[in-house]
Design a protein around this motif. Structure first.
Motif, PDB file in Angstrom:
ATOM      1  N   PHE A   9       1.825   5.879   8.902  1.00 55.61           N
ATOM      2  CA  PHE A   9       2.103   5.908   7.472  1.00 55.61           C
ATOM      3  C   PHE A   9       1.190   6.909   6.785  1.00 55.61           C
ATOM      4  CE2 PHE A   9       0.987   4.175   3.222  1.00 55.61           C
ATOM      5  CZ  PHE A   9       2.182   4.503   2.619  1.00 55.61           C
ATOM      6  N   ARG A  10       1.795   7.782   6.000  1.00 58.71           N
ATOM      7  CA  ARG A  10       1.024   8.751   5.217  1.00 58.71           C
ATOM      8  C   ARG A  10       1.555   8.728   3.793  1.00 58.71           C
ATOM      9  NH1 ARG A  10      -1.562   8.118   8.955  1.00 58.71           N
ATOM     10  NH2 ARG A  10      -2.318   9.601  10.511  1.00 58.71           N
ATOM     11  N   ALA A  11       0.682   8.528   2.856  1.00 50.19           N
ATOM     12  CA  ALA A  11       1.095   8.483   1.459  1.00 50.19           C
ATOM     13  C   ALA A  11       1.370   9.886   0.950  1.00 50.19           C
ATOM     14  CB  ALA A  11       0.005   7.831   0.611  1.00 50.19           C
ATOM     15  N   GLY A  12       2.516  10.056   0.298  1.00 52.44           N
ATOM     16  CA  GLY A  12       2.863  11.332  -0.299  1.00 52.44           C
ATOM     17  C   GLY A  12       2.058  11.581  -1.552  1.00 52.44           C
ATOM     18  N   PRO A  13       1.999  12.811  -2.023  1.00 51.85           N
ATOM     19  CA  PRO A  13       1.194  13.133  -3.190  1.00 51.85           C
ATOM     20  C   PRO A  13       1.653  12.452  -4.465  1.00 51.85           C
ATOM     21  CG  PRO A  13       2.620  14.974  -2.568  1.00 51.85           C
ATOM     22  CD  PRO A  13       2.693  13.984  -1.467  1.00 51.85           C
ATOM     23  N   GLU A 239      -1.190   0.690   9.544  1.00 45.54           N
ATOM     24  CA  GLU A 239      -2.042   1.634  10.272  1.00 45.54           C
ATOM     25  C   GLU A 239      -2.810   0.800  11.274  1.00 45.54           C
ATOM     26  OE1 GLU A 239      -4.366   3.777   7.434  1.00 45.54           O
ATOM     27  OE2 GLU A 239      -2.673   5.017   6.762  1.00 45.54           O
ATOM     28  N   GLY A 240      -2.469   0.943  12.555  1.00 46.14           N
ATOM     29  CA  GLY A 240      -2.961  -0.009  13.537  1.00 46.14           C
ATOM     30  C   GLY A 240      -2.344  -1.359  13.224  1.00 46.14           C
ATOM     31  N   LYS A 241      -3.203  -2.358  13.043  1.00 52.45           N
ATOM     32  CA  LYS A 241      -2.741  -3.682  12.657  1.00 52.45           C
ATOM     33  C   LYS A 241      -3.120  -4.019  11.222  1.00 52.45           C
ATOM     34  CE  LYS A 241      -2.518  -5.689  17.308  1.00 52.45           C
ATOM     35  NZ  LYS A 241      -2.934  -6.828  18.162  1.00 52.45           N
ATOM     36  N   GLN A 242      -3.467  -2.979  10.456  1.00 55.05           N
ATOM     37  CA  GLN A 242      -3.807  -3.163   9.045  1.00 55.05           C
ATOM     38  C   GLN A 242      -2.589  -2.839   8.186  1.00 55.05           C
ATOM     39  OE1 GLN A 242      -7.113  -4.035   7.899  1.00 55.05           O
ATOM     40  NE2 GLN A 242      -7.367  -4.475  10.078  1.00 55.05           N
ATOM     41  N   ALA A 243      -2.178  -3.794   7.357  1.00 49.99           N
ATOM     42  CA  ALA A 243      -1.081  -3.537   6.429  1.00 49.99           C
ATOM     43  C   ALA A 243      -1.578  -2.616   5.324  1.00 49.99           C
ATOM     44  CB  ALA A 243      -0.566  -4.842   5.839  1.00 49.99           C
ATOM     45  N   VAL A 244      -0.853  -1.535   5.088  1.00 50.58           N
ATOM     46  CA  VAL A 244      -1.287  -0.546   4.089  1.00 50.58           C
ATOM     47  C   VAL A 244      -0.238  -0.312   3.006  1.00 50.58           C
ATOM     48  CG1 VAL A 244      -2.868   0.624   5.667  1.00 50.58           C
ATOM     49  CG2 VAL A 244      -0.470   1.366   5.527  1.00 50.58           C
ATOM     50  N   GLY A 245       0.934  -0.903   3.161  1.00 52.92           N
ATOM     51  CA  GLY A 245       1.962  -0.696   2.152  1.00 52.92           C
ATOM     52  C   GLY A 245       3.286  -1.252   2.605  1.00 52.92           C
ATOM     53  N   VAL A 246       4.327  -0.876   1.874  1.00 52.61           N
ATOM     54  CA  VAL A 246       5.674  -1.332   2.218  1.00 52.61           C
ATOM     55  C   VAL A 246       6.660  -0.199   1.991  1.00 52.61           C
ATOM     56  CG1 VAL A 246       5.219  -3.754   1.659  1.00 52.61           C
ATOM     57  CG2 VAL A 246       6.150  -2.226  -0.101  1.00 52.61           C
ATOM     58  N   ASP A 512      -4.351 -12.085  13.364  1.00 53.79           N
ATOM     59  CA  ASP A 512      -4.416 -10.817  14.114  1.00 53.79           C
ATOM     60  C   ASP A 512      -3.954  -9.614  13.307  1.00 53.79           C
ATOM     61  OD1 ASP A 512      -5.307 -12.211  16.421  1.00 53.79           O
ATOM     62  OD2 ASP A 512      -3.238 -12.685  16.945  1.00 53.79           O
ATOM     63  N   ALA A 513      -3.693  -9.797  12.010  1.00 54.19           N
ATOM     64  CA  ALA A 513      -3.326  -8.665  11.148  1.00 54.19           C
ATOM     65  C   ALA A 513      -4.355  -8.543  10.024  1.00 54.19           C
ATOM     66  CB  ALA A 513      -1.929  -8.847  10.567  1.00 54.19           C
ATOM     67  N   GLY A 514      -4.516  -7.356   9.504  1.00 53.16           N
ATOM     68  CA  GLY A 514      -5.445  -7.134   8.411  1.00 53.16           C
ATOM     69  C   GLY A 514      -4.723  -6.870   7.105  1.00 53.16           C
ATOM     70  N   ASN A 515      -5.310  -7.324   6.013  1.00 59.74           N
ATOM     71  CA  ASN A 515      -4.796  -7.057   4.664  1.00 59.74           C
ATOM     72  C   ASN A 515      -3.359  -7.548   4.467  1.00 59.74           C
ATOM     73  OD1 ASN A 515      -7.244  -5.682   4.334  1.00 59.74           O
ATOM     74  ND2 ASN A 515      -6.321  -3.720   4.912  1.00 59.74           N
ATOM     75  N   LEU A 516      -3.022  -8.626   5.145  1.00 61.63           N
ATOM     76  CA  LEU A 516      -1.657  -9.145   5.068  1.00 61.63           C
ATOM     77  C   LEU A 516      -1.705 -10.665   4.950  1.00 61.63           C
ATOM     78  CD1 LEU A 516       1.415  -8.638   5.248  1.00 61.63           C
ATOM     79  CD2 LEU A 516       1.209  -8.842   7.738  1.00 61.63           C
ATOM     80  N   ARG A 517      -1.126 -11.174   3.875  1.00 61.93           N
ATOM     81  CA  ARG A 517      -1.056 -12.623   3.674  1.00 61.93           C
ATOM     82  C   ARG A 517       0.375 -13.060   3.430  1.00 61.93           C
ATOM     83  NH1 ARG A 517      -6.733 -14.810   1.460  1.00 61.93           N
ATOM     84  NH2 ARG A 517      -7.666 -12.774   1.078  1.00 61.93           N
ATOM     85  N   VAL A 518       0.595 -14.344   3.699  1.00 59.33           N
ATOM     86  CA  VAL A 518       1.848 -14.998   3.336  1.00 59.33           C
ATOM     87  C   VAL A 518       1.495 -16.090   2.336  1.00 59.33           C
ATOM     88  CG1 VAL A 518       3.778 -16.403   4.104  1.00 59.33           C
ATOM     89  CG2 VAL A 518       2.966 -14.521   5.535  1.00 59.33           C
ATOM     90  N   ILE A 519       2.089 -16.028   1.159  1.00 57.14           N
ATOM     91  CA  ILE A 519       1.837 -17.040   0.132  1.00 57.14           C
ATOM     92  C   ILE A 519       3.184 -17.520  -0.393  1.00 57.14           C
ATOM     93  CG2 ILE A 519       0.655 -17.596  -2.015  1.00 57.14           C
ATOM     94  CD1 ILE A 519      -1.277 -15.337  -1.551  1.00 57.14           C
TER      95      ILE A 519
END
Length: 552
Positions: A9-13, A239-246, A512-519
């Motif tokens: 994942f790469r964020a556009g400008p 990115e890896g196992k870190q959630a960075v967006g959708v 086992d995931a980062g920055n990811l929750r279920v609520i």
């Protein structure tokens, strides 16, 4: 094909970044958005696949009969043919709009029993016992009946006391229950849950008090909140196992959004496991069968599905019921005018005005069945419509019930890598002898209620299932054919100690995931005794508090 791509994942400008991205604006997601944005410190993006909740039949309480099949506001899920329901395909309505299912539900406000939450804590979830949660339940409420040891006043969710407005037949139901030994219970969320009484509803001044009205509408006035409707999230970006967006599709365009802190899934018990599986978090064999790269092999994503099953018994009455005011054109004109001018009358309430909780066996230590009294009947079907606003042409009423803690377990699994294809819902209803036996005892109890002196001068005849259905085999066959969901699916991403028995930990972070929750209600370790909306809102509140604690 979208879900099969696993590119870095790469964020556009031109991409905007938000501290928190919330997927889903339902009972929990609306609360999370309000709580995370309240201080102004964090930016919050809410992505909702549906549209606005500012619709007449959404805001009018009894209008949920009109939204029951409406694809504009309803996912209209259909289950797999269920052997436990005589091969029937069950209709599962879920809200597809701001407020989620709290915008189309029957509005009965039940927290669940103390023992439910003690079970949650005992399963290895510290901080989730009843005593831990009671202050939060009280903080949520603005209870018209007033504050006491168990109830709150001044909170965002207004809870209406309908004692003085129910149909007179409701009091006959209460008398019948007391004849059979059930105590009168003035508050099912108070000291005890067992007994019969009048249901409190999430309404205010004759309008639905959804999670959107209570939480999201105030949050949307803040500059640090952005709510996007018609935004169908197709996968979580890692990115890896870190959630960075959708990644999401809106108006035919594929878009991405980046989360600086966390991605929070609040899509509910169907959409949340579906999205996790599409994103590579789920049963490895299932994902591999659709060429979805496996990020985290978790067999519990989509598993452990629990739901309450219900059935109605219906009688023809010797006196007028709501049928005679809701059915004719002049009656519709009368109650319509009453509602529009005064926000009162049948249209300002739920069809479930009274109810209660009872034990099918005195040996049970707590109630295992819930009752619903409806002073009207809808025996005559209308294809594609739930005829709440057009009941039967003769006087009738129904008493329904649902099991509180069924032992049957189902699952929700994707059918393909296409994020727009509805998942496969397999409830496995009545798949255990326990569930069949207790429902058999429960329907027999309904007939005992009808046989009390309280109903002696009211009932003309039993219409459904009818007097010919007498022996156990016939009763079982009947409730298999006529039962269905009462719209309380939970536990498909359940909370627990580790990934061996659950999907999230007690702080609702995905194992086992980062920055990811279920609520949302999918995290319930087990179902609660009663309607699930209050507990889903509680989950949103407590989950948001945990997020804030972790990002001080």
């Amino acid at each position: 094909m979208l879900a099969r791509l696993r590119l870095p994942f790469r964020a556009g400008p031109s991409m905007q970044t938000y501290d928190f991205i919330i997927v889903g604006s339902g009972s929990a997601g609306s609360v999370v958005a309000e709580k995370l944005s309240a201080s102004g410190r964090f930016s919050v993006m809410v992505l909702e696949a549906g549209g606005t909740d500012r619709r007449f039949y959404v805001q009018m309480p009894l209008g949920y009969g009109k939204t029951f099949y409406d694809p504009a506001v309803n996912w209209n899920y259909r289950t797999e043919p269920d052997p436990g329901l005589a091969g029937n395909v069950d209709h599962w309505p879920r809200g597809k709009l701001l407020g989620g299912s709290s915008s189309i539900n029957a509005m009965v406000w039940i927290r669940g029993a103390r023992e439910d939450y003690e079970d949650w804590a005992a399963a290895g979830n510290p901080g989730w016992s009843y005593d831990d949660l009671l202050p939060t339940f009280k903080a949520i409420e603005d209870n018209q009946a007033g504050a006491d040891e168990w109830r709150g006043r001044g909170g965002p969710v207004h809870v209406t006391d309908n004692t003085g407005f129910v149909h007179p037949l409701t009091h006959r139901f209460l008398q019948a229950g007391q004849e059979l030994g059930l105590p009168h219970n003035s508050d099912f969320n108070g000291a005890h849950q067992e007994g019969v009484g009048i249901y409190q509803l999430t309404t205010r001044n004759g309008r639905r008090m959804s999670a959107a009205r209570a939480f999201l509408w105030p949050a949307m006035k803040r500059r640090n909140v952005r709510v996007e409707t018609a935004a169908h999230v197709t996968r979580i970006l890692f990115e890896g196992k870190q959630a960075v967006g959708v990644e999401y599709r809106q108006n035919g365009q594929l878009k991405t959004a980046r989360a600086g802190r966390e991605v929070i899934l609040s899509g509910g018990s169907i959409n949340t496991p579906q999205l996790l599986q599409l994103s590579g978090v789920g049963p490895a064999k299932l994902l591999q069968s659709f060429d979805i790269p496996v990020l985290i092999d978790s067999g519990h994503v989509g598993a452990n599905l629990q739901d309450h099953l219900g059935i109605n018994y219906t009688w023809r009455a010797k006196q007028k019921t709501l049928n005679q005011i809701l059915r004719p054109w002049w009656g519709k004109a009368l109650v319509g005018s009453q509602y529009l001018l005064l926000r009162r009358g049948p249209l300002s309430m739920s069809m479930n005005q009274g109810g209660g909780f009872f034990r099918t066996d005195p040996a049970h230590i707590r109630p295992n069945m819930q009752l619903y009294f409806q002073a009207f009947s809808t025996v005559l079907p209308k294809p594609g419509e739930r005829p709440i606003l057009s009941p039967d042409p003769w006087p009738g009423f129904s008493i329904g019930l649902s099991n509180c803690r069924p032992s049957s377990r189902g699952e929700i699994m994707i059918r393909s890598a296409d994020p727009f294809e509805q998942p496969r819902i397999t409830p496995n209803a009545y798949s255990t002898e326990h569930d069949v036996a207790e429902m058999l005892d429960a329907v027999k109890f309904l007939r005992k209620l009808a046989a009390t002196s309280a109903f002696a001068d009211v009932i003309s005849e039993e219409v459904l299932p009818g007097p010919s259905i007498r022996d156990d085999d016939a009763l079982i066959d009947d409730f298999r054919r006529r039962s269905g969901t009462v719209y309380h699916p939970v536990s498909t991403c359940r909370m627990g100690k580790n990934g061996k028995n659950s999907v999230v930990n007690s702080r609702l972070s995905v194992h086992d995931a980062g920055n990811l929750r279920v609520i949302d209600a999918s995290i319930f370790p087990s179902n609660i005794t009663g309607n699930t909306n209050a507990a889903a809102i509680l989950t949103g509140w407590k989950g948001a508090e945990m997020v804030l604690e972790d990002h001080r």
